[in-house]
Design a protein around this motif. Structure first.
Motif: not given
Length: 306
Positions: A1-11
């Protein structure tokens, strides 16, 4: 798993895990986890979106309506004038049906093949999906239904809280409890409530609960493969060089399995026609065993369990 820097929305259900930034940029990550921007939306998005056969169904919170965006042309249009009434999840797609919540908190769905709108017997405030399962929340009750078989999996006197405008790979946090519920199984797990960050999963996209990813892969992968078979847009992605390797493997594996089923059907017809009826089943069995072995050897090259 890769940590995301900013919060995002998933499709969700997009085979290639596509995500949306708060700035409206629609993107995916390549094998090196580098962002590949597809296009930019000109409206606000707060909760997870859905993919279905070359189209993205997204809550437009600038207008408080569901919009459909063409994956090829990137044109965005209001979808059936369906409104949303909350910042949390109020629509979900299962197979060919887009479920949504009406102003009267009635569960309805649009048949995406015919565009007809139908009403179900459930009242609910929020809705999430995972595979063929649908989680409904209404007045502190959680109901999970199996859409395909039209049965209730579980109904409990609880409500959803926490990161509830995100799908989280089918995991939702229970309100005021150190628990989460798995939409795919209906099982409830104890979980320490800590401040969480999103992680990227190569199969799904962003989730706040990466520790549950392994148990979600099998159900989600099976569901994706069922959707891939008749999806011309997804099939066209095989012609590109920018497809992430995991996504490419999934599409190829689904195509091999489809071919395997076609071969099985035709072999049975052939043996039934050209062998004596009493021996037909035995001949079919031997031929299918050989074909299964061959196809298995091929599909092992496309292992998507990572």
């Amino acid at each position: 798993n890769h940590k995301l820097e900013n919060e995002v929305i998933t499709i969700a259900n997009s085979v290639v895990p596509i995500m949306i930034k708060k700035t409206g940029e629609v993107f995916y990550l390549n094998d090196q986890f580098l962002e590949q921007i597809l296009f930019t939306l000109d409206f606000d998005v707060i909760t997870d979106a859905q993919y279905h056969k070359g189209k993205f169904y997204i809550h437009n919170f600038s207008e408080w309506k569901i919009f459909v965006v063409d994956a090829v042309t990137q044109q965005a249009n209001c979808f059936n004038n369906i409104e949303v009434f909350n910042i949390y999840s109020q629509s979900a797609i299962v197979n060919n049906a887009l479920f949504f919540i009406s102003e009267e908190n009635k569960l309805k769905y649009v048949d995406l093949a015919t565009n007809y709108i139908h009403e179900k017997s459930y009242n609910c405030n929020f809705i999430w999906s995972f595979g063929n399962q649908l989680l409904l929340e209404s007045n502190d009750d959680i109901t999970i239904i199996d859409v395909k078989n039209e049965i209730e999996v579980i109904k409990v006197n609880l409500s959803i809280d926490g990161y509830n405008n995100f799908n989280n790979f089918g995991i939702q946090q229970i309100f005021n409890e150190e628990q989460v519920i798995n939409i795919g199984t209906g099982k409830i797990f104890q979980l320490e409530m800590i401040e969480r960050q999103q992680y990227y999963n190569k199969l799904f996209g962003a989730t706040f609960y990466p520790e549950f990813a392994d148990q979600q892969v099998s159900v989600y992968l099976q569901y994706l493969k069922q959707q891939i078979i008749n999806d011309q847009y997804i099939q066209s992605l095989l012609q590109t060089n920018q497809l992430p390797s995991t996504s490419r493997k999934i599409i190829l594996e689904a195509n091999f399995e489809k071919l395997q089923n076609i071969i099985k059907i035709n072999v049975f017809k052939f043996t039934k026609k050209y062998f004596r009826l009493k021996n037909s089943r035995q001949h079919t069995k031997h031929i299918l065993q050989g074909l299964n072995k061959t196809v298995k050897q091929i599909t092992q090259q496309f292992d998507t369990s990572e």
